[in-house]
Design a protein around this motif. Structure first.
Motif, PDB file in Angstrom:
ATOM      1  N   SER A 225       0.825  -1.203   0.000  1.00 30.19           N
ATOM      2  CA  SER A 225       0.000   0.000   0.000  1.00 30.19           C
ATOM      3  C   SER A 225       0.863   1.257   0.000  1.00 30.19           C
ATOM      4  O   SER A 225       2.053   1.237   0.321  1.00 30.19           O
ATOM      5  N   HIS A 226       0.233   2.367  -0.374  1.00 28.44           N
ATOM      6  CA  HIS A 226       0.958   3.623  -0.581  1.00 28.44           C
ATOM      7  C   HIS A 226       1.646   4.125   0.676  1.00 28.44           C
ATOM      8  O   HIS A 226       2.751   4.693   0.625  1.00 28.44           O
ATOM      9  N   ASN A 227       1.027   3.908   1.834  1.00 35.16           N
ATOM     10  CA  ASN A 227       1.647   4.415   3.059  1.00 35.16           C
ATOM     11  C   ASN A 227       2.843   3.589   3.503  1.00 35.16           C
ATOM     12  O   ASN A 227       3.579   3.985   4.423  1.00 35.16           O
TER      13      ASN A 227
ATOM     14  N   TYR B 265       1.590  13.346   0.944  1.00 36.36           N
ATOM     15  CA  TYR B 265       0.531  12.496   0.394  1.00 36.36           C
ATOM     16  C   TYR B 265       0.453  11.203   1.182  1.00 36.36           C
ATOM     17  O   TYR B 265       1.438  10.456   1.273  1.00 36.36           O
ATOM     18  N   GLN B 266      -0.679  10.945   1.779  1.00 43.19           N
ATOM     19  CA  GLN B 266      -0.927   9.710   2.530  1.00 43.19           C
ATOM     20  C   GLN B 266      -2.230   9.097   2.024  1.00 43.19           C
ATOM     21  O   GLN B 266      -3.221   9.802   1.819  1.00 43.19           O
ATOM     22  N   GLU B 267      -2.233   7.774   1.840  1.00 45.39           N
ATOM     23  CA  GLU B 267      -3.434   7.061   1.381  1.00 45.39           C
ATOM     24  C   GLU B 267      -3.642   5.854   2.280  1.00 45.39           C
ATOM     25  O   GLU B 267      -2.833   4.924   2.282  1.00 45.39           O
ATOM     26  N   PRO B 268      -4.715   5.835   3.082  1.00 49.91           N
ATOM     27  CA  PRO B 268      -4.937   4.713   4.005  1.00 49.91           C
ATOM     28  C   PRO B 268      -5.373   3.463   3.258  1.00 49.91           C
ATOM     29  O   PRO B 268      -5.747   3.497   2.085  1.00 49.91           O
ATOM     30  N   GLY B 269      -5.340   2.355   3.980  1.00 50.17           N
ATOM     31  CA  GLY B 269      -5.796   1.085   3.404  1.00 50.17           C
ATOM     32  C   GLY B 269      -4.632   0.162   3.099  1.00 50.17           C
ATOM     33  O   GLY B 269      -3.459   0.493   3.323  1.00 50.17           O
TER      34      GLY B 269
ATOM     35  N   ASP C  87      -2.972  -2.901   0.256  1.00 51.88           N
ATOM     36  CA  ASP C  87      -2.885  -3.284  -1.154  1.00 51.88           C
ATOM     37  C   ASP C  87      -2.094  -4.594  -1.250  1.00 51.88           C
ATOM     38  O   ASP C  87      -0.886  -4.593  -1.506  1.00 51.88           O
TER      39      ASP C  87
ATOM     40  N   ASN D  29       6.055  10.566   0.872  1.00 46.57           N
ATOM     41  CA  ASN D  29       4.947  10.438   1.814  1.00 46.57           C
ATOM     42  C   ASN D  29       4.743  11.670   2.688  1.00 46.57           C
ATOM     43  O   ASN D  29       3.821  11.677   3.512  1.00 46.57           O
TER      44      ASN D  29
ATOM     45  N   GLU E 103       7.784   3.991  -0.264  1.00 50.87           N
ATOM     46  CA  GLU E 103       8.276   5.379  -0.125  1.00 50.87           C
ATOM     47  C   GLU E 103       9.541   5.578  -0.951  1.00 50.87           C
ATOM     48  O   GLU E 103      10.397   4.687  -1.042  1.00 50.87           O
TER      49      GLU E 103
END
Length: 239
Positions: free
Chosen positions: A152-154, A176-180, A182, A173, A157
């Motif tokens: 996931s994005h978080n 820009y932070q994206e929860p969840g 992946d 990061n 980095e």
């Protein structure tokens, strides 16, 4: 019998009388034979051995000696007898075997840190100041079997450090932070590639408004995935 009289001798007249009498007897016999033939012809017709259909229909049927045919009034229907003699053998329908049971594959295990490699590299070795360098982040399964990993994005980095690695200048990061989560399946030797463009300015956690342009020089690009950190790759900015 009257004696013959006439100019001829008596023997001639006697012979004539004998011939006439014989002719009368013969005529009576022939007439009787003809009449008997016409009268007896109708009685001979039923026993002619012609084999015609008319003879078979008109002749009365009678059971032969030693025949197994049942007596009158108890005979089985002709259709039943015929079915017993000509009934076909039962048809055997082939059965389709049941499909083979497919055992589902075992669920994949998470990729251990020891099998994951993280690599960061710019799209080109150098850019001019003011350009937006294209940076790549590669996540590679170095093991021998497929496994799963949260990318996931978080967790992933990209960072830019000073040439000596002591100063952190920018992070993907910070602003820009994206929860969840992946979750991805990582096949051995097939890296997942992520990319972004760096604006060429500094950043800090919390994304402060005051950001400065990075001057010309040599820098290091570093990739991370959670607690895993890859080796740095050089990036040069020219005037």
């Amino acid at each position: 019998m009257m004696e013959p009289t006439g100019p001829l001798p008596a023997g001639v007249y006697w012979r004539r009388r004998a011939v006439a009498a014989g002719a009368c007897v013969l005529a009576v016999v022939v007439l009787a034979w003809v009449i008997g033939g016409f009268v007896g012809s109708a009685d001979d017709e039923p026993v002619r051995g012609t084999g015609s259909s008319r003879d078979l229909a008109s002749a009365p049927s009678s059971p032969a000696v030693g025949s197994s045919r049942p007596a009158s009034g108890t005979s089985a229907p002709a259709s039943a007898t015929s079915s017993r003699r000509t009934s076909p053998a039962p048809t055997v329908t082939p059965t389709t075997p049941p499909p083979a049971t497919t055992v589902p594959p075992a669920p994949l295990k998470p990729c251990p840190d020891s099998s994951i490699k993280v690599v960061a590299k710019p799209d080109a070795p150098s850019y001019r100041v003011g350009e937006r360098p294209l940076l790549h982040l590669l996540v590679l399964n170095a093991g021998k079997v497929p496994c799963t990993r949260d990318v996931s994005h978080n967790l992933r980095e990209l960072l830019v450090h000073s040439a000596d690695g002591k100063k952190r200048l920018w992070s993907s990061n910070d602003c820009y932070q994206e929860p969840g989560t992946d979750q991805r399946v990582l096949e051995p030797g097939k890296p997942l590639t992520f990319e972004l463009r760096w604006a060429g300015r500094t950043s800090a956690p919390g994304c402060p408004v005051d950001r400065t342009r990075v001057p010309a020089g040599t820098y290091r690009v570093v990739g991370k995935l959670g607690a895993l950190t890859g080796a740095p790759t050089p990036l040069r900015l020219t005037p």
